[in-house]
Design a protein around this motif. Structure first.
Motif, PDB file in Angstrom:
ATOM      1  N   TYR A   1      40.594   0.826  57.717  1.00  0.00           N
ATOM      2  CA  TYR A   1      41.893   1.485  57.825  1.00  0.00           C
ATOM      3  C   TYR A   1      42.609   1.611  56.479  1.00  0.00           C
ATOM      4  O   TYR A   1      43.633   2.298  56.388  1.00  0.00           O
TER       5      TYR A   1
ATOM      6  N   ASP B   1      51.390   2.806  64.233  1.00  0.00           N
ATOM      7  CA  ASP B   1      50.048   3.375  64.333  1.00  0.00           C
ATOM      8  C   ASP B   1      49.654   4.165  63.089  1.00  0.00           C
ATOM      9  O   ASP B   1      48.486   4.520  62.932  1.00  0.00           O
TER      10      ASP B   1
ATOM     11  N   THR C   1      45.447   4.697  62.398  1.00  0.00           N
ATOM     12  CA  THR C   1      44.895   5.938  62.944  1.00  0.00           C
ATOM     13  C   THR C   1      44.084   6.669  61.891  1.00  0.00           C
ATOM     14  O   THR C   1      44.270   6.490  60.692  1.00  0.00           O
TER      15      THR C   1
ATOM     16  N   LYS D   1      43.690  12.895  62.341  1.00  0.00           N
ATOM     17  CA  LYS D   1      44.315  13.137  63.636  1.00  0.00           C
ATOM     18  C   LYS D   1      45.834  13.164  63.458  1.00  0.00           C
ATOM     19  O   LYS D   1      46.392  12.326  62.787  1.00  0.00           O
TER      20      LYS D   1
ATOM     21  N   HIS E   1      49.823  13.505  65.202  1.00  0.00           N
ATOM     22  CA  HIS E   1      50.657  13.455  66.395  1.00  0.00           C
ATOM     23  C   HIS E   1      51.244  14.829  66.663  1.00  0.00           C
ATOM     24  O   HIS E   1      51.698  15.505  65.752  1.00  0.00           O
TER      25      HIS E   1
END
Length: 212
Positions: free
Chosen positions: A27, A85, A89, A93, A95
Protein backbone atom coordinates in the motif's frame (compact mmCIF):
# COMPACT_ATOMS: atom_id res chain seq x y z
CA UNK A 1 9.99 -17.88 33.24
CA UNK A 2 12.55 -20.02 31.47
CA UNK A 3 14.98 -18.53 28.98
CA UNK A 4 13.59 -20.70 26.19
CA UNK A 5 10.04 -19.45 26.82
CA UNK A 6 11.23 -15.82 26.85
CA UNK A 7 13.08 -16.42 23.60
CA UNK A 8 9.99 -17.93 21.96
CA UNK A 9 7.86 -14.95 23.02
CA UNK A 10 10.48 -12.51 21.71
CA UNK A 11 10.67 -14.35 18.40
CA UNK A 12 6.87 -14.40 18.17
CA UNK A 13 6.66 -10.61 18.62
CA UNK A 14 9.38 -10.07 16.04
CA UNK A 15 7.57 -12.37 13.61
CA UNK A 16 4.27 -10.53 14.20
CA UNK A 17 5.92 -7.13 13.50
CA UNK A 18 7.53 -8.48 10.34
CA UNK A 19 4.21 -9.91 9.18
CA UNK A 20 2.47 -6.56 9.67
CA UNK A 21 5.19 -4.69 7.78
CA UNK A 22 5.08 -7.13 4.87
CA UNK A 23 1.26 -7.03 4.76
CA UNK A 24 1.04 -3.25 4.44
CA UNK A 25 4.10 -2.80 2.20
CA UNK A 26 2.10 -2.99 -1.10
CA UNK A 27 0.00 0.00 0.00
CA UNK A 28 3.07 2.30 0.17
CA UNK A 29 1.58 4.14 3.14
CA UNK A 30 4.79 6.04 3.88
CA UNK A 31 4.85 7.43 0.33
CA UNK A 32 1.17 8.38 0.54
CA UNK A 33 1.76 10.25 3.81
CA UNK A 34 4.63 12.22 2.30
CA UNK A 35 2.65 12.96 -0.87
CA UNK A 36 -0.31 14.31 1.11
CA UNK A 37 1.94 16.67 3.05
CA UNK A 38 3.91 17.91 0.05
CA UNK A 39 0.74 18.51 -1.98
CA UNK A 40 -0.28 21.02 0.68
CA UNK A 41 3.25 22.52 0.78
CA UNK A 42 3.23 21.69 4.48
CA UNK A 43 6.35 21.12 6.59
CA UNK A 44 6.66 18.45 9.24
CA UNK A 45 6.46 21.07 11.98
CA UNK A 46 3.21 22.44 10.56
CA UNK A 47 1.70 18.96 10.25
CA UNK A 48 2.76 18.33 13.85
CA UNK A 49 0.79 21.42 14.91
CA UNK A 50 -2.35 20.15 13.17
CA UNK A 51 -2.10 16.47 14.13
CA UNK A 52 -0.63 16.60 17.63
CA UNK A 53 2.18 14.21 16.70
CA UNK A 54 5.83 15.17 17.00
CA UNK A 55 7.83 16.06 13.86
CA UNK A 56 10.24 13.23 14.71
CA UNK A 57 7.42 10.68 14.77
CA UNK A 58 5.96 12.00 11.50
CA UNK A 59 9.39 11.77 9.88
CA UNK A 60 9.71 8.12 10.95
CA UNK A 61 6.26 7.37 9.50
CA UNK A 62 7.14 8.99 6.17
CA UNK A 63 10.43 7.14 5.95
CA UNK A 64 8.84 3.78 6.74
CA UNK A 65 10.74 3.35 9.99
CA UNK A 66 7.54 3.27 12.05
CA UNK A 67 4.41 1.25 11.28
CA UNK A 68 1.37 3.54 11.74
CA UNK A 69 -1.60 2.47 13.84
CA UNK A 70 -5.14 3.01 12.57
CA UNK A 71 -5.82 5.83 15.10
CA UNK A 72 -2.63 7.56 13.89
CA UNK A 73 -3.67 7.29 10.23
CA UNK A 74 -7.20 8.44 11.09
CA UNK A 75 -5.95 11.63 12.74
CA UNK A 76 -3.64 12.44 9.83
CA UNK A 77 -6.41 11.65 7.33
CA UNK A 78 -8.68 14.18 9.05
CA UNK A 79 -5.99 16.86 8.79
CA UNK A 80 -5.73 16.39 5.03
CA UNK A 81 -9.42 15.80 4.45
CA UNK A 82 -9.14 12.27 3.05
CA UNK A 83 -10.81 9.04 4.04
CA UNK A 84 -8.93 6.33 5.90
CA UNK A 85 -9.35 4.10 2.86
CA UNK A 86 -7.08 6.49 0.93
CA UNK A 87 -4.17 4.58 2.46
CA UNK A 88 -5.50 1.11 1.59
CA UNK A 89 -7.04 1.40 -1.87
CA UNK A 90 -5.66 0.82 -5.33
CA UNK A 91 -4.91 4.32 -6.69
CA UNK A 92 -6.40 3.27 -10.03
CA UNK A 93 -9.82 2.90 -8.41
CA UNK A 94 -11.80 6.08 -7.79
CA UNK A 95 -14.72 6.83 -5.50
CA UNK A 96 -17.85 7.94 -7.31
CA UNK A 97 -19.93 8.27 -4.13
CA UNK A 98 -18.44 9.46 -0.83
CA UNK A 99 -20.69 10.37 2.10
CA UNK A 100 -19.23 12.41 4.95
CA UNK A 101 -21.39 12.21 8.06
CA UNK A 102 -21.87 15.31 10.20
CA UNK A 103 -20.77 13.55 13.40
CA UNK A 104 -17.55 12.36 11.71
CA UNK A 105 -16.26 15.81 10.78
CA UNK A 106 -13.70 17.74 12.82
CA UNK A 107 -13.34 21.51 13.10
CA UNK A 108 -9.85 22.90 12.43
CA UNK A 109 -8.65 26.48 12.90
CA UNK A 110 -7.33 28.22 9.79
CA UNK A 111 -4.03 28.78 11.61
CA UNK A 112 -3.23 26.34 14.46
CA UNK A 113 -0.40 28.57 15.67
CA UNK A 114 -2.64 31.56 16.32
CA UNK A 115 -4.87 32.06 19.35
CA UNK A 116 -7.30 34.23 17.36
CA UNK A 117 -8.23 33.22 13.82
CA UNK A 118 -10.84 34.77 11.55
CA UNK A 119 -12.23 31.40 10.49
CA UNK A 120 -12.26 27.67 11.12
CA UNK A 121 -13.40 24.89 8.83
CA UNK A 122 -14.76 21.36 8.44
CA UNK A 123 -14.01 19.24 5.37
CA UNK A 124 -17.21 18.21 3.60
CA UNK A 125 -15.55 15.70 1.28
CA UNK A 126 -12.83 14.07 3.36
CA UNK A 127 -14.01 10.60 2.41
CA UNK A 128 -13.46 11.20 -1.31
CA UNK A 129 -10.11 10.25 -2.81
CA UNK A 130 -8.30 12.24 -5.52
CA UNK A 131 -10.83 15.08 -5.36
CA UNK A 132 -11.22 17.53 -8.25
CA UNK A 133 -12.53 20.16 -5.84
CA UNK A 134 -12.54 20.78 -2.10
CA UNK A 135 -15.68 21.50 -0.09
CA UNK A 136 -15.69 23.09 3.36
CA UNK A 137 -18.15 24.28 5.96
CA UNK A 138 -16.52 27.49 7.15
CA UNK A 139 -17.22 29.26 10.45
CA UNK A 140 -16.20 32.91 10.50
CA UNK A 141 -15.27 34.88 13.61
CA UNK A 142 -15.48 38.53 14.52
CA UNK A 143 -11.98 40.03 14.69
CA UNK A 144 -10.58 43.55 14.48
CA UNK A 145 -9.63 44.35 10.89
CA UNK A 146 -5.96 44.87 11.79
CA UNK A 147 -5.71 41.26 12.99
CA UNK A 148 -6.76 39.76 9.66
CA UNK A 149 -4.15 37.80 7.68
CA UNK A 150 -4.97 37.70 3.95
CA UNK A 151 -4.06 34.49 2.12
CA UNK A 152 -4.21 33.11 -1.41
CA UNK A 153 -4.12 29.74 -3.19
CA UNK A 154 -4.24 28.45 -6.78
CA UNK A 155 -7.54 28.01 -8.58
CA UNK A 156 -10.91 29.60 -7.92
CA UNK A 157 -13.22 29.81 -4.93
CA UNK A 158 -17.00 29.85 -4.57
CA UNK A 159 -18.51 30.91 -1.23
CA UNK A 160 -22.22 30.68 -0.32
CA UNK A 161 -23.16 32.37 2.96
CA UNK A 162 -25.66 30.31 4.94
CA UNK A 163 -26.07 32.63 7.93
CA UNK A 164 -24.63 35.82 9.40
CA UNK A 165 -23.03 38.91 7.88
CA UNK A 166 -19.60 38.54 6.30
CA UNK A 167 -17.05 41.10 5.17
CA UNK A 168 -14.68 39.85 2.49
CA UNK A 169 -11.53 41.56 1.33
CA UNK A 170 -10.48 40.45 -2.16
CA UNK A 171 -7.43 42.23 -3.50
CA UNK A 172 -7.95 45.90 -2.63
CA UNK A 173 -11.75 45.73 -2.56
CA UNK A 174 -14.14 45.01 0.31
CA UNK A 175 -17.50 43.29 -0.06
CA UNK A 176 -20.28 42.70 2.46
CA UNK A 177 -22.33 39.50 2.15
CA UNK A 178 -25.62 38.60 3.82
CA UNK A 179 -27.22 35.19 4.23
CA UNK A 180 -28.07 33.77 0.81
CA UNK A 181 -25.40 35.78 -1.02
CA UNK A 182 -22.53 34.10 -2.88
CA UNK A 183 -19.22 35.15 -4.39
CA UNK A 184 -16.96 33.53 -7.00
CA UNK A 185 -13.42 34.79 -7.48
CA UNK A 186 -9.88 33.96 -8.59
CA UNK A 187 -8.30 32.77 -5.34
CA UNK A 188 -4.80 33.75 -6.42
CA UNK A 189 -5.91 37.19 -5.27
CA UNK A 190 -5.17 37.76 -1.60
CA UNK A 191 -8.38 37.50 0.37
CA UNK A 192 -9.58 37.59 3.98
CA UNK A 193 -12.84 36.98 5.83
CA UNK A 194 -14.34 38.76 8.86
CA UNK A 195 -17.68 38.16 10.54
CA UNK A 196 -19.62 41.36 11.21
CA UNK A 197 -21.88 39.77 13.82
CA UNK A 198 -21.45 38.04 17.17
CA UNK A 199 -23.94 35.35 16.17
CA UNK A 200 -22.92 32.37 13.99
CA UNK A 201 -21.59 33.23 10.55
CA UNK A 202 -21.33 30.13 8.37
CA UNK A 203 -20.75 29.41 4.69
CA UNK A 204 -20.17 26.58 2.27
CA UNK A 205 -16.84 27.14 0.48
CA UNK A 206 -15.76 25.29 -2.67
CA UNK A 207 -12.21 25.60 -3.96
CA UNK A 208 -10.52 24.11 -7.00
CA UNK A 209 -6.92 23.66 -8.01
CA UNK A 210 -5.60 25.55 -10.99
CA UNK A 211 -5.83 23.60 -14.26
CA UNK A 212 -2.67 25.23 -15.63
Amino acid sequence: MSNSLKKRKHNSKATDATTVEESIRPYAIADKLRTLRLRRSMGLAQLAEHSGFSPAMLSRLENGRLVPTLPTLTRIALVFGVGLDYFFTDPRKRHVVAISRCNERKVFPSDPKSTSTSWSFESLDFRANERKLNGFLAHFHSLPEQKLTPHFHPGVELLYLIEGELEMTIGVEKFQLSAGDSVYFDSLQKHAYRSLVKTPCTAVVITTASST
